[in-house]
Design an enzyme around this catalytic site. Sequence first.
Site, mmCIF file in Angstrom:
data_model
loop_
_atom_site.group_PDB
_atom_site.id
_atom_site.type_symbol
_atom_site.label_atom_id
_atom_site.label_comp_id
_atom_site.label_asym_id
_atom_site.label_seq_id
_atom_site.Cartn_x
_atom_site.Cartn_y
_atom_site.Cartn_z
ATOM 1 N N ASP A 204 -5.735 9.712 25.470
ATOM 2 C CA ASP A 204 -6.925 10.194 26.174
ATOM 3 C C ASP A 204 -6.649 10.306 27.666
ATOM 4 O O ASP A 204 -5.586 9.915 28.137
ATOM 5 C CB ASP A 204 -8.139 9.283 25.902
ATOM 6 C CG ASP A 204 -7.774 7.800 25.869
ATOM 7 O OD1 ASP A 204 -6.743 7.425 26.470
ATOM 8 O OD2 ASP A 204 -8.506 7.029 25.244
ATOM 9 N N ASP B 283 -17.274 -2.002 21.799
ATOM 10 C CA ASP B 283 -18.259 -1.300 20.961
ATOM 11 C C ASP B 283 -17.598 -0.618 19.761
ATOM 12 O O ASP B 283 -18.236 0.153 19.050
ATOM 13 C CB ASP B 283 -19.031 -0.263 21.793
ATOM 14 C CG ASP B 283 -18.116 0.803 22.406
ATOM 15 O OD1 ASP B 283 -16.886 0.799 22.139
ATOM 16 O OD2 ASP B 283 -18.638 1.658 23.155
ATOM 17 N N HIS C 5 -14.945 1.481 19.905
ATOM 18 C CA HIS C 5 -14.335 2.804 20.128
ATOM 19 C C HIS C 5 -12.815 2.743 19.982
ATOM 20 O O HIS C 5 -12.188 1.709 20.226
ATOM 21 C CB HIS C 5 -14.747 3.414 21.482
ATOM 22 C CG HIS C 5 -14.205 2.760 22.702
ATOM 23 N ND1 HIS C 5 -14.998 2.326 23.745
ATOM 24 C CD2 HIS C 5 -12.934 2.481 23.100
ATOM 25 C CE1 HIS C 5 -14.242 1.812 24.700
ATOM 26 N NE2 HIS C 5 -12.987 1.901 24.331
ATOM 27 N N GLU D 196 -16.560 7.226 21.415
ATOM 28 C CA GLU D 196 -17.610 6.214 21.512
ATOM 29 C C GLU D 196 -18.461 6.233 20.232
ATOM 30 O O GLU D 196 -18.340 7.152 19.417
ATOM 31 C CB GLU D 196 -18.488 6.507 22.742
ATOM 32 C CG GLU D 196 -17.760 6.399 24.082
ATOM 33 C CD GLU D 196 -17.547 4.947 24.539
ATOM 34 O OE1 GLU D 196 -17.465 4.028 23.688
ATOM 35 O OE2 GLU D 196 -17.458 4.742 25.766
HETATM 36 C C1 F6R Z 1 -7.167 3.724 26.196
HETATM 37 C C2 F6R Z 1 -8.120 3.859 25.091
HETATM 38 C C3 F6R Z 1 -9.215 2.878 24.873
HETATM 39 C C4 F6R Z 1 -8.775 1.432 25.041
HETATM 40 C C5 F6R Z 1 -9.952 0.492 24.816
HETATM 41 C C6 F6R Z 1 -9.554 -0.955 25.002
HETATM 42 O O1 F6R Z 1 -6.209 4.764 26.143
HETATM 43 O O2 F6R Z 1 -8.009 4.775 24.378
HETATM 44 O O3 F6R Z 1 -9.710 3.039 23.567
HETATM 45 O O4 F6R Z 1 -7.765 1.149 24.104
HETATM 46 O O5 F6R Z 1 -10.968 0.813 25.722
HETATM 47 O O6 F6R Z 1 -9.157 -1.126 26.329
HETATM 48 P P1 F6R Z 1 -8.283 -2.389 26.728
HETATM 49 O O7 F6R Z 1 -7.019 -2.297 25.969
HETATM 50 O O8 F6R Z 1 -8.060 -2.243 28.196
HETATM 51 O O9 F6R Z 1 -9.082 -3.588 26.354
#
Ligand code: F6R
Length: 262
Positions: A67, A137, A139, A144
Amino acid sequence: MEVVIIAGRAEGGSLVGGAIEALLAARPTAVLGLATGSSPQPVYDDLVTRHQAGTVSLGRARGFQLDEYVGLPPDHPESYRAVLEREVTARLDFSPGAVTGPEGGDLDDLPAACTRYEQAIAAAGGVDVQLLGIGGDGHIGFNEPTSSLASRTRLKTLTEQTRRDNARFFDGDVDAVPRHVLTQGIGTVLEARHLVLLAWGAGKAGAVARCVEGPVTAMVPASALQLHPHVTIVVDEAAAAELTLADYYRATWQAKPASQGL
Ligand code: F6R
C-alpha cells in the site's frame, strides 16, 4: 491456517526469514509482497542478517508494496516507498527498480495507477510470499472494515483510529497522517501464493482472534485469509492471548514434520 505462537519478535523474524531464504534458494527470481509498519520489521532485519552472512541474495528477486499513502511527495520520509527504500532495499541487494509500489502522488491519475499496479504484479507472475501486518480493527493492507472481500487495488479512506495509530510515524501529529491511501485489495492479496501475517503485542490480540477464529466478514478484513489455502499467522504470546485454540496451535506446531517448512 497455520498459527505459530513464538516467544518473541526476533524468533518470528528468523522463522519467516528462513522460509524466504529457502524460497530464494529454490527460486532466485521470487516475488515478495512487502508490508510496511512495525510488524514485518523483524523479518526485514533477519533478511539483512542472512544477506550479510551470504546466505540470502535478492539480486534477482522483485518486491511489491502492499500500500501507499496518497498525497505525500514520493521523497517524504514516511511515504511507504521511502520507508521501504530505507528499511529494506538500501539494506539488501535488490536491483534498482526491483521494488515498486502504487503511485499515490498524482490525484488525477489514481484509477489508472491502480490498474497499472495490478498489471505489473500480474506481469511479474504474481506474489510468492506476501508479508502482512494487521490493524487493531482487523485491516490488512489498508483495507479497512467493510472493504469488499473481492476488492482490487484502489483508493481507500483511513479510519480515524488507523490515522491515530500511525501518527507515531509522523511525530505524533495525527493531522499529518494522510486520509487517503492506495492499497492492494483483499482479492489482490488473496492471489499471493503464501500469506504470512505477523502480529506482536497485546494490542493485536483481539484482531488476531477475530481474524483466525471469527466468522469471515468484511467487518474484519483479515478474516478473509480463512479463504486462502496457505496462510501462516506468526504471533507472540501477547498477540495470541485471545485465541481459543492456542494450545492446539502449539501442539500442532510442535508435532509438525520439519520437512514441511512454513
Ligand atoms: C502497512 C499495512 C498495514 C499495517 C497495519 C499494522 O503496509 O498494510 O496493514 O500492517 O496497520 O501496522 P503495524 O505493523 O505498524 O502495527
